[in-house]
Design a protein around this motif. Structure first.
Motif, PDB file in Angstrom:
ATOM      1  N   LEU A 140       0.851  -1.182   0.000  1.00 26.61           N
ATOM      2  CA  LEU A 140       0.000   0.000   0.000  1.00 26.61           C
ATOM      3  C   LEU A 140       0.887   1.232   0.000  1.00 26.61           C
ATOM      4  N   TRP A 141       0.634   2.132  -0.943  1.00 29.71           N
ATOM      5  CA  TRP A 141       1.323   3.418  -0.960  1.00 29.71           C
ATOM      6  C   TRP A 141       0.340   4.492  -0.514  1.00 29.71           C
ATOM      7  N   VAL A 142       0.734   5.252   0.493  1.00 27.93           N
ATOM      8  CA  VAL A 142      -0.093   6.323   1.037  1.00 27.93           C
ATOM      9  C   VAL A 142       0.587   7.656   0.741  1.00 27.93           C
ATOM     10  N   LEU A 143      -0.179   8.597   0.213  1.00 28.65           N
ATOM     11  CA  LEU A 143       0.332   9.936  -0.068  1.00 28.65           C
ATOM     12  C   LEU A 143      -0.018  10.863   1.089  1.00 28.65           C
ATOM     13  N   ASP A 144       0.991  11.565   1.585  1.00 31.06           N
ATOM     14  CA  ASP A 144       0.810  12.568   2.641  1.00 31.06           C
ATOM     15  C   ASP A 144       1.213  13.918   2.053  1.00 31.06           C
ATOM     16  N   SER A 145       0.235  14.805   1.861  1.00 37.27           N
ATOM     17  CA  SER A 145       0.525  16.098   1.238  1.00 37.27           C
ATOM     18  C   SER A 145       1.242  17.057   2.173  1.00 37.27           C
ATOM     19  N   ALA A 154       1.797  24.491   3.623  1.00 35.01           N
ATOM     20  CA  ALA A 154       2.151  23.172   4.151  1.00 35.01           C
ATOM     21  C   ALA A 154       2.792  23.317   5.525  1.00 35.01           C
ATOM     22  N   VAL A 155       2.509  22.350   6.391  1.00 28.07           N
ATOM     23  CA  VAL A 155       3.109  22.353   7.726  1.00 28.07           C
ATOM     24  C   VAL A 155       4.199  21.297   7.848  1.00 28.07           C
ATOM     25  N   ALA A 156       4.324  20.453   6.819  1.00 29.63           N
ATOM     26  CA  ALA A 156       5.338  19.396   6.828  1.00 29.63           C
ATOM     27  C   ALA A 156       5.650  19.023   5.381  1.00 29.63           C
ATOM     28  N   PRO A 157       6.833  18.476   5.130  1.00 29.74           N
ATOM     29  CA  PRO A 157       7.165  18.052   3.765  1.00 29.74           C
ATOM     30  C   PRO A 157       6.248  16.925   3.289  1.00 29.74           C
ATOM     31  N   ALA A 158       5.953  16.937   2.000  1.00 28.09           N
ATOM     32  CA  ALA A 158       5.146  15.864   1.417  1.00 28.09           C
ATOM     33  C   ALA A 158       5.959  14.574   1.364  1.00 28.09           C
ATOM     34  N   GLU A 177      10.652  15.525  -3.154  1.00 32.34           N
ATOM     35  CA  GLU A 177      11.560  16.663  -3.262  1.00 32.34           C
ATOM     36  C   GLU A 177      10.797  17.975  -3.417  1.00 32.34           C
ATOM     37  N   ALA A 178      11.184  18.957  -2.617  1.00 29.39           N
ATOM     38  CA  ALA A 178      10.526  20.262  -2.661  1.00 29.39           C
ATOM     39  C   ALA A 178      10.714  20.950  -4.002  1.00 29.39           C
ATOM     40  N   SER A 179      11.778  20.594  -4.722  1.00 33.31           N
ATOM     41  CA  SER A 179      12.040  21.221  -6.021  1.00 33.31           C
ATOM     42  C   SER A 179      10.967  20.889  -7.053  1.00 33.31           C
ATOM     43  N   ALA A 180      10.183  19.835  -6.798  1.00 29.73           N
ATOM     44  CA  ALA A 180       9.122  19.446  -7.734  1.00 29.73           C
ATOM     45  C   ALA A 180       7.789  20.106  -7.395  1.00 29.73           C
ATOM     46  N   LEU A 181       7.778  20.931  -6.355  1.00 25.78           N
ATOM     47  CA  LEU A 181       6.537  21.536  -5.877  1.00 25.78           C
ATOM     48  C   LEU A 181       6.557  23.047  -6.047  1.00 25.78           C
ATOM     49  N   HIS A 182       5.358  23.632  -6.051  1.00 17.84           N
ATOM     50  CA  HIS A 182       5.195  25.080  -5.993  1.00 17.84           C
ATOM     51  C   HIS A 182       4.770  25.471  -4.579  1.00 17.84           C
ATOM     52  N   LYS A 183       4.814  26.754  -4.309  1.00 20.06           N
ATOM     53  CA  LYS A 183       4.419  27.230  -2.982  1.00 20.06           C
ATOM     54  C   LYS A 183       2.977  26.844  -2.662  1.00 20.06           C
ATOM     55  N   ASP A 184       2.110  26.853  -3.666  1.00 26.76           N
ATOM     56  CA  ASP A 184       0.696  26.551  -3.451  1.00 26.76           C
ATOM     57  C   ASP A 184       0.330  25.113  -3.809  1.00 26.76           C
ATOM     58  N   SER A 185       1.310  24.243  -3.956  1.00 27.21           N
ATOM     59  CA  SER A 185       1.026  22.850  -4.298  1.00 27.21           C
ATOM     60  C   SER A 185       0.244  22.155  -3.188  1.00 27.21           C
ATOM     61  N   VAL A 186      -0.730  21.354  -3.602  1.00 22.89           N
ATOM     62  CA  VAL A 186      -1.467  20.473  -2.691  1.00 22.89           C
ATOM     63  C   VAL A 186      -1.569  19.127  -3.400  1.00 22.89           C
ATOM     64  N   LEU A 187      -0.693  18.210  -3.056  1.00 26.63           N
ATOM     65  CA  LEU A 187      -0.686  16.916  -3.729  1.00 26.63           C
ATOM     66  C   LEU A 187      -1.952  16.147  -3.376  1.00 26.63           C
TER      67      LEU A 187
END
Length: 395
Positions: A140-145, A154-158, A177-187
């Motif tokens: 099982l893979w769980v995504l934590d945004s 965000a309050v914690a790294p994805a 990796e934070a480099s793949a995200l924007h400031k407003d990213s919500v995975l």
């Protein structure tokens, strides 16, 4: 010697005499047409319209489990009959964000209470669950945004959390990796094939492709219009709006990968379904223009609350605009399986191995996140069990 039809012998144009120039031009034109036809790739079958009449009666849909405390927006069925239920914090839930329902109907935090703690080391707990997917080997893979409030930062790294459902233990955590995200990213939404994860970004439209062994992440289709929020999210009560009356905008939040890993499908809740061949993500010579054009509109879906994919590549959609469950084969045949007023904002469904689909009626538009902090959920929230048809689609 007889040649196959696609390799018929062609006339020798050098033998055309000056007095036969007109005929020669006709032959040249015909040859050009044949050549272009042979060079063009085979086109996929065209999609047909979704039937208006559902195939299944109301009796095919029965309650499976209920909660008077949590809103579940996704379910994954394990082969042993247990059900994993996702209760995201961002809609106003309290308590464990991931629970397991045993065959006897009891619930416990999954994989344990520590991973569902409300505070503590963010790398060792689920901060904001945003999707999950089960592989054939029981992984099982769980995504934590890392974004428990979609209106705040965000309050914690994805991260991605790998869980062995046979041992009920966390195997590893893959930071994104934070480099793949924007400031407003919500995975929001994850699909996995072998060693590659595909993650949708609902805050800023895009698809993250993550090599799981190395944790290397790359962003593609950034702000691509096909996976951006360009259409309203519609329910039987009308378009969904924010607290200030504006139309709610959510970018790409649903994603699935084909069983053979050759393509993904992705879409925002109010958008259309797009399909992308996965080879484009690993082609070192791809140009920005080719990447932009790699997205194919695969179906003009209604507003969706979730989707999942079966082992044969069939997609199952939760249609929030009519309270329906739809399916779509790899041959692009759509089916309206059932329409039922009990399916209020049906969310991400889950398949078992015996021909059933489990659908949470999540009522997300009545949660605190959609109602300016004043939820109007009609309790209990129910997960329904749908017996899927065993016959081909009606003709």
């Amino acid at each position: 010697m007889l040649l196959p039809t696609r390799h018929k012998a062609l006339p020798d144009l050098c033998s055309v005499q000056p007095s036969s120039r007109t005929a020669g031009r006709v032959v040249l034109a015909a040859l050009a047409t044949v050549s272009l036809t042979l060079l063009q790739p085979a086109r996929p079958a065209l999609a047909v319209h979704m039937p208006k009449v559902p195939e299944l009666p109301a009796s095919a849909l029965e309650p499976f489990t209920q909660s008077d405390k949590q809103v579940w927006d996704a379910v994954v069925m394990l082969p042993d009959g247990r059900a994993l239920l996702e209760a995201p914090i961002w809609v106003g839930n309290t308590g464990p964000q991931l629970s397991v329902r045993s065959a006897d109907g009891s619930f416990t935090p999954y994989p344990d209470a520590a991973w569902n703690a409300e505070d503590g080391d963010a790398s060792k707990r689920i901060v904001s669950i945003a999707g999950m997917t089960l592989l054939a080997d029981g992984t099982l893979w769980v995504l934590d945004s890392g974004v428990p409030n979609h209106k705040a930062a965000a309050v914690a790294p994805a991260k991605l959390i790998q869980i062995d459902t046979r041992q009920n233990t966390v195997v590893r955590v893959v930071p994104i990796e934070a480099s793949a995200l924007h400031k407003d990213s919500v995975l929001s939404g994850v699909a996995v094939h072998e060693n590659t994860a595909y993650v949708a970004d609902s805050g800023v439209a895009g698809v993250l492709v993550i090599d799981l062994p190395s944790a290397s992440a790359h962003r593609f289709l950034d702000r691509h219009p096909a996976i951006s929020a360009t259409r309203p999210i519609v329910t039987p009560d009308g378009p969904v709006t924010t607290a200030n009356g504006n139309l709610l905008a959510i970018d790409s939040s649903m994603i699935a990968v084909s069983p053979d890993g050759k393509w993904i499908v992705v879409q925002p809740p109010g958008g259309y379904l797009s399909r992308v061949e996965t080879t484009i993500f690993t082609d070192p010579d791809v140009t920005p223009a080719a990447m932009e054009e790699s997205v194919t509109q695969w179906y003009k879906t209604p507003s969706l609350g979730g989707m999942t994919i079966g082992p044969d590549g069939t997609l199952y959609w939760s249609d929030i605009s009519t309270g329906s469950i739809l399916s779509y084969t790899i041959g692009r045949i759509p089916r309206r399986l059932i329409t039922d007023p009990r399916l209020k904002w049906p969310a991400t469904p889950g398949l078992d191995t015996t021909g059933h689909l489990y659908v949470p009626a999540a009522q997300l538009n009545h949660t605190a996140a959609f109602q300016n902090g004043k939820p109007s959920v009609e309790w209990p929230v129910t997960v329904y069990k749908l017996t899927l048809p065993t016959t081909p689609p009606p003709t």
